[in-house]
Design an enzyme around this catalytic site. Structure first.
Site, PDB file in Angstrom:
ATOM      1  CG  ASN A  95      -2.186   0.853   0.912  1.00  0.00           C
ATOM      2  OD1 ASN A  95      -2.685   0.933  -0.212  1.00  0.00           O
ATOM      3  ND2 ASN A  95      -2.644   1.554   1.931  1.00  0.00           N
ATOM      4  CG  ASN A 100      -3.026   4.283   4.148  1.00  0.00           C
ATOM      5  OD1 ASN A 100      -2.481   4.857   3.204  1.00  0.00           O
ATOM      6  ND2 ASN A 100      -4.256   3.805   4.069  1.00  0.00           N
ATOM      7  CG  ASP A 112      -5.764   6.793   2.576  1.00  0.00           C
ATOM      8  OD1 ASP A 112      -4.632   6.330   2.392  1.00  0.00           O
ATOM      9  OD2 ASP A 112      -6.723   6.527   1.830  1.00  0.00           O
ATOM     10  CD  GLU A 136      -9.054  -1.896   0.003  1.00  0.00           C
ATOM     11  OE1 GLU A 136      -9.333  -1.096   0.893  1.00  0.00           O
ATOM     12  OE2 GLU A 136      -8.761  -1.565  -1.159  1.00  0.00           O
TER      13      GLU A 136
END
Length: 299
Positions: A103, A154, A204, A121
Protein backbone atom coordinates in the site's frame (compact mmCIF):
# COMPACT_ATOMS: atom_id res chain seq x y z
CA UNK A 1 -4.39 34.20 6.73
CA UNK A 2 -5.00 34.14 3.01
CA UNK A 3 -8.22 32.58 1.79
CA UNK A 4 -8.06 28.89 0.98
CA UNK A 5 -8.84 27.87 -2.59
CA UNK A 6 -9.60 24.29 -3.61
CA UNK A 7 -9.75 23.24 -7.25
CA UNK A 8 -9.69 20.03 -9.25
CA UNK A 9 -6.68 20.61 -11.50
CA UNK A 10 -6.63 17.23 -13.25
CA UNK A 11 -9.86 15.25 -13.89
CA UNK A 12 -8.00 11.94 -14.08
CA UNK A 13 -10.91 9.72 -12.92
CA UNK A 14 -8.60 7.49 -10.87
CA UNK A 15 -10.19 4.36 -9.44
CA UNK A 16 -8.06 5.09 -6.39
CA UNK A 17 -5.51 7.87 -6.78
CA UNK A 18 -2.66 7.74 -4.26
CA UNK A 19 0.94 8.61 -3.41
CA UNK A 20 1.26 12.20 -4.68
CA UNK A 21 4.94 13.24 -4.82
CA UNK A 22 6.30 16.54 -6.14
CA UNK A 23 9.26 16.22 -8.51
CA UNK A 24 11.03 19.56 -8.39
CA UNK A 25 13.42 18.76 -11.25
CA UNK A 26 10.59 18.46 -13.78
CA UNK A 27 8.07 20.69 -12.02
CA UNK A 28 5.68 17.74 -12.04
CA UNK A 29 3.39 15.81 -9.74
CA UNK A 30 3.83 12.05 -9.55
CA UNK A 31 0.91 9.88 -8.45
CA UNK A 32 -0.52 6.39 -8.91
CA UNK A 33 -3.91 4.80 -9.55
CA UNK A 34 -3.76 1.60 -7.52
CA UNK A 35 -6.50 -0.55 -9.15
CA UNK A 36 -5.81 1.12 -12.50
CA UNK A 37 -2.21 -0.21 -12.21
CA UNK A 38 -0.95 3.16 -13.42
CA UNK A 39 1.94 5.45 -12.55
CA UNK A 40 1.44 9.02 -13.78
CA UNK A 41 3.51 12.18 -14.05
CA UNK A 42 1.58 15.40 -14.59
CA UNK A 43 3.10 18.76 -15.47
CA UNK A 44 0.79 21.58 -14.28
CA UNK A 45 2.36 24.09 -16.69
CA UNK A 46 2.12 22.10 -19.91
CA UNK A 47 -0.86 19.99 -18.70
CA UNK A 48 0.91 16.95 -20.15
CA UNK A 49 0.32 13.60 -18.41
CA UNK A 50 2.72 10.71 -18.94
CA UNK A 51 1.33 7.35 -17.91
CA UNK A 52 2.88 3.95 -17.38
CA UNK A 53 0.75 0.83 -16.91
CA UNK A 54 1.98 -2.05 -14.73
CA UNK A 55 1.02 -5.72 -14.52
CA UNK A 56 -0.02 -5.41 -10.85
CA UNK A 57 -1.44 -2.69 -8.58
CA UNK A 58 1.08 0.15 -8.24
CA UNK A 59 0.57 1.60 -4.79
CA UNK A 60 3.30 4.15 -4.10
CA UNK A 61 6.06 5.93 -5.98
CA UNK A 62 9.20 7.80 -4.92
CA UNK A 63 12.11 9.68 -6.42
CA UNK A 64 15.45 7.92 -6.93
CA UNK A 65 18.81 9.67 -6.49
CA UNK A 66 20.39 7.85 -9.43
CA UNK A 67 17.53 8.82 -11.75
CA UNK A 68 14.12 7.42 -12.57
CA UNK A 69 11.81 6.29 -9.81
CA UNK A 70 11.09 3.51 -7.37
CA UNK A 71 7.63 2.13 -6.74
CA UNK A 72 5.77 -0.58 -4.90
CA UNK A 73 4.03 -2.85 -7.41
CA UNK A 74 2.05 -5.83 -6.13
CA UNK A 75 4.40 -7.22 -3.47
CA UNK A 76 7.59 -5.97 -5.16
CA UNK A 77 9.83 -2.97 -4.67
CA UNK A 78 10.63 -1.91 -8.26
CA UNK A 79 12.73 0.57 -10.20
CA UNK A 80 10.81 2.44 -12.90
CA UNK A 81 11.96 4.26 -16.00
CA UNK A 82 9.24 6.43 -17.49
CA UNK A 83 11.19 7.12 -20.68
CA UNK A 84 11.52 3.50 -21.82
CA UNK A 85 8.58 2.24 -19.67
CA UNK A 86 10.80 -0.40 -18.02
CA UNK A 87 10.13 -1.99 -14.64
CA UNK A 88 12.89 -3.83 -12.75
CA UNK A 89 12.07 -5.74 -9.56
CA UNK A 90 14.50 -4.98 -6.71
CA UNK A 91 12.97 -7.13 -3.95
CA UNK A 92 9.80 -9.10 -3.11
CA UNK A 93 7.96 -9.34 0.24
CA UNK A 94 5.10 -11.39 1.72
CA UNK A 95 5.88 -14.38 -0.50
CA UNK A 96 3.81 -16.59 1.82
CA UNK A 97 0.74 -14.35 1.48
CA UNK A 98 -0.62 -14.69 -2.04
CA UNK A 99 -3.53 -12.32 -1.36
CA UNK A 100 -1.36 -9.42 -0.17
CA UNK A 101 -0.17 -6.27 -1.89
CA UNK A 102 1.80 -3.21 -0.91
CA UNK A 103 0.00 0.00 0.00
CA UNK A 104 1.47 3.40 0.87
CA UNK A 105 5.22 4.06 0.91
CA UNK A 106 7.70 6.91 1.36
CA UNK A 107 11.46 7.45 1.52
CA UNK A 108 13.08 8.39 4.83
CA UNK A 109 15.71 11.16 5.25
CA UNK A 110 18.52 8.59 4.87
CA UNK A 111 17.21 7.31 1.53
CA UNK A 112 15.48 4.11 2.69
CA UNK A 113 12.14 3.29 1.04
CA UNK A 114 9.54 2.42 3.68
CA UNK A 115 6.31 0.72 2.57
CA UNK A 116 3.72 -1.54 4.13
CA UNK A 117 1.39 -4.26 2.95
CA UNK A 118 -2.23 -5.32 3.38
CA UNK A 119 -4.60 -8.02 2.15
CA UNK A 120 -6.38 -7.30 -1.14
CA UNK A 121 -9.74 -5.68 -0.48
CA UNK A 122 -13.05 -7.33 -1.39
CA UNK A 123 -14.55 -3.81 -1.27
CA UNK A 124 -12.94 -0.50 -0.26
CA UNK A 125 -11.66 -0.89 3.35
CA UNK A 126 -13.13 -4.43 3.54
CA UNK A 127 -10.41 -7.07 3.82
CA UNK A 128 -8.91 -9.88 5.88
CA UNK A 129 -7.48 -8.22 8.97
CA UNK A 130 -3.93 -8.35 10.40
CA UNK A 131 -2.30 -9.65 7.19
CA UNK A 132 0.02 -6.70 6.55
CA UNK A 133 3.54 -5.74 7.62
CA UNK A 134 5.81 -2.71 7.47
CA UNK A 135 9.03 -3.01 5.46
CA UNK A 136 11.92 -0.85 4.28
CA UNK A 137 14.09 -1.29 1.22
CA UNK A 138 17.59 -0.17 2.21
CA UNK A 139 19.97 1.41 -0.35
CA UNK A 140 21.77 -1.95 -0.75
CA UNK A 141 18.41 -3.51 -1.80
CA UNK A 142 18.17 -5.51 1.43
CA UNK A 143 14.68 -5.54 2.95
CA UNK A 144 14.00 -5.09 6.65
CA UNK A 145 10.68 -6.14 8.18
CA UNK A 146 9.66 -3.98 11.14
CA UNK A 147 6.42 -5.52 12.37
CA UNK A 148 3.37 -7.46 11.19
CA UNK A 149 -0.32 -7.71 12.23
CA UNK A 150 -1.09 -4.59 10.19
CA UNK A 151 -4.57 -4.07 8.69
CA UNK A 152 -4.00 -1.34 6.08
CA UNK A 153 -0.46 0.05 6.13
CA UNK A 154 -0.84 3.68 5.20
CA UNK A 155 0.48 7.23 5.67
CA UNK A 156 4.02 7.78 6.91
CA UNK A 157 6.50 10.59 7.42
CA UNK A 158 9.35 11.75 9.65
CA UNK A 159 9.69 14.68 12.03
CA UNK A 160 11.80 17.62 10.91
CA UNK A 161 14.62 16.62 13.29
CA UNK A 162 14.39 13.01 11.96
CA UNK A 163 13.94 11.63 15.49
CA UNK A 164 10.29 10.56 15.16
CA UNK A 165 8.60 8.30 12.61
CA UNK A 166 4.88 8.89 12.09
CA UNK A 167 2.72 6.03 10.84
CA UNK A 168 -0.90 5.16 10.12
CA UNK A 169 -2.52 1.72 10.17
CA UNK A 170 -5.88 2.87 8.81
CA UNK A 171 -8.27 0.58 10.65
CA UNK A 172 -6.74 1.51 14.01
CA UNK A 173 -8.21 5.00 13.36
CA UNK A 174 -5.05 6.46 14.85
CA UNK A 175 -1.93 8.39 13.91
CA UNK A 176 1.02 6.77 15.69
CA UNK A 177 4.56 7.88 16.48
CA UNK A 178 7.77 5.91 17.04
CA UNK A 179 11.20 6.99 18.22
CA UNK A 180 13.42 6.90 15.14
CA UNK A 181 17.15 6.27 14.79
CA UNK A 182 18.19 7.77 11.46
CA UNK A 183 21.60 6.04 11.47
CA UNK A 184 20.19 2.51 11.68
CA UNK A 185 16.57 2.94 10.63
CA UNK A 186 15.45 1.38 13.92
CA UNK A 187 12.04 2.28 15.37
CA UNK A 188 10.83 1.90 18.96
CA UNK A 189 8.36 3.11 21.58
CA UNK A 190 5.13 3.12 19.55
CA UNK A 191 2.38 5.41 20.83
CA UNK A 192 -0.80 7.00 19.49
CA UNK A 193 -0.69 10.77 19.04
CA UNK A 194 -4.16 11.31 17.56
CA UNK A 195 -7.38 9.27 17.43
CA UNK A 196 -9.70 10.19 14.60
CA UNK A 197 -13.17 11.61 15.28
CA UNK A 198 -16.15 9.69 13.90
CA UNK A 199 -16.85 12.21 11.12
CA UNK A 200 -13.18 12.18 10.08
CA UNK A 201 -13.59 8.52 9.15
CA UNK A 202 -10.47 6.57 8.02
CA UNK A 203 -6.93 8.02 8.21
CA UNK A 204 -5.08 7.47 4.94
CA UNK A 205 -2.06 9.30 3.47
CA UNK A 206 -0.02 11.86 5.41
CA UNK A 207 2.63 14.54 5.00
CA UNK A 208 4.46 17.07 7.19
CA UNK A 209 4.83 20.85 6.84
CA UNK A 210 7.76 23.14 7.67
CA UNK A 211 6.26 23.82 11.12
CA UNK A 212 6.41 20.11 11.96
CA UNK A 213 2.64 19.69 11.83
CA UNK A 214 1.05 16.68 10.15
CA UNK A 215 -1.55 16.72 7.39
CA UNK A 216 -3.71 13.61 7.12
CA UNK A 217 -6.11 12.75 4.29
CA UNK A 218 -9.33 11.24 5.66
CA UNK A 219 -10.81 8.54 3.45
CA UNK A 220 -14.64 8.75 3.41
CA UNK A 221 -14.24 11.95 5.42
CA UNK A 222 -13.75 14.23 2.42
CA UNK A 223 -11.09 16.31 4.13
CA UNK A 224 -7.50 16.80 5.12
CA UNK A 225 -6.78 17.63 8.74
CA UNK A 226 -3.77 19.37 10.26
CA UNK A 227 -2.50 17.90 13.53
CA UNK A 228 -0.01 19.01 16.15
CA UNK A 229 1.91 15.81 16.96
CA UNK A 230 3.20 17.25 20.23
CA UNK A 231 -0.15 18.21 21.76
CA UNK A 232 -2.29 15.66 19.91
CA UNK A 233 -4.69 18.44 18.91
CA UNK A 234 -6.34 18.99 15.55
CA UNK A 235 -5.48 22.49 14.36
CA UNK A 236 -7.38 22.75 11.09
CA UNK A 237 -9.86 20.94 8.83
CA UNK A 238 -10.02 21.56 5.08
CA UNK A 239 -13.03 19.95 3.39
CA UNK A 240 -12.97 18.91 -0.27
CA UNK A 241 -15.90 18.36 -2.68
CA UNK A 242 -15.18 14.60 -2.78
CA UNK A 243 -15.60 11.95 -0.06
CA UNK A 244 -12.75 9.56 -0.69
CA UNK A 245 -9.68 11.73 -0.13
CA UNK A 246 -6.68 9.40 -0.02
CA UNK A 247 -3.37 11.26 0.31
CA UNK A 248 -1.67 14.65 0.23
CA UNK A 249 1.68 16.27 -0.46
CA UNK A 250 3.08 19.76 -0.79
CA UNK A 251 4.46 20.90 -4.12
CA UNK A 252 4.61 23.71 -6.62
CA UNK A 253 6.73 26.81 -6.25
CA UNK A 254 8.29 26.87 -2.72
CA UNK A 255 6.17 23.82 -1.79
CA UNK A 256 3.34 26.21 -0.88
CA UNK A 257 0.58 24.29 -2.68
CA UNK A 258 -1.01 21.10 -1.44
CA UNK A 259 -1.98 18.34 -3.86
CA UNK A 260 -4.63 15.83 -2.79
CA UNK A 261 -5.50 12.51 -4.44
CA UNK A 262 -8.85 10.77 -4.14
CA UNK A 263 -10.83 7.73 -5.29
CA UNK A 264 -13.93 6.91 -7.34
CA UNK A 265 -14.14 3.22 -6.48
CA UNK A 266 -16.77 2.52 -3.83
CA UNK A 267 -19.03 5.43 -4.80
CA UNK A 268 -22.54 4.53 -5.98
CA UNK A 269 -24.00 6.26 -9.07
CA UNK A 270 -25.86 8.78 -6.91
CA UNK A 271 -22.67 9.75 -5.04
CA UNK A 272 -20.73 9.97 -8.31
CA UNK A 273 -23.30 12.33 -9.79
CA UNK A 274 -22.92 14.56 -6.73
CA UNK A 275 -19.10 14.50 -6.89
CA UNK A 276 -18.14 14.27 -10.57
CA UNK A 277 -14.54 15.26 -9.75
CA UNK A 278 -14.00 12.11 -7.66
CA UNK A 279 -10.77 10.43 -8.77
CA UNK A 280 -9.24 13.75 -9.82
CA UNK A 281 -6.20 15.60 -8.51
CA UNK A 282 -7.00 18.57 -6.29
CA UNK A 283 -4.83 21.58 -5.51
CA UNK A 284 -5.25 23.59 -2.31
CA UNK A 285 -3.70 27.06 -2.16
CA UNK A 286 -3.74 29.71 0.55
CA UNK A 287 -3.00 27.35 3.45
CA UNK A 288 -0.32 29.73 4.70
CA UNK A 289 2.15 26.90 5.32
CA UNK A 290 4.71 25.12 3.17
CA UNK A 291 5.93 21.58 2.86
CA UNK A 292 9.39 20.10 2.54
CA UNK A 293 10.88 18.43 -0.55
CA UNK A 294 10.47 14.64 -0.69
CA UNK A 295 13.50 12.46 0.00
CA UNK A 296 14.96 10.28 -2.76
CA UNK A 297 15.75 6.57 -2.55
CA UNK A 298 19.52 6.18 -2.27
CA UNK A 299 19.86 2.73 -3.89
Amino acid sequence: MSSIKIECVLPENCHCGESPVWEEASGSLLFVDIPGKKFCRWNPLTKAVQRMTMDAPVTSVALRKSGGYVATVGTKFCALNLEDQSVVALATVDKDKKNNRFNDGKVDPAGRYFAGTMAEETAPAVLERHQGSLYALFPDHQVKKYFDQVDISNGLDWSLDHKIFYYIDSLAYSVDAFDYDLQTGQISNRRSIYKLEKEEQIPDGMCIDTEGKLWVACYNGGRVIRLDPETGKRLQTVKLPVDKTTSCCFGGKDYSEMYVTCARDGLDPDSLSRQPEAGGIFKITGLGVKGIPPYSYAG
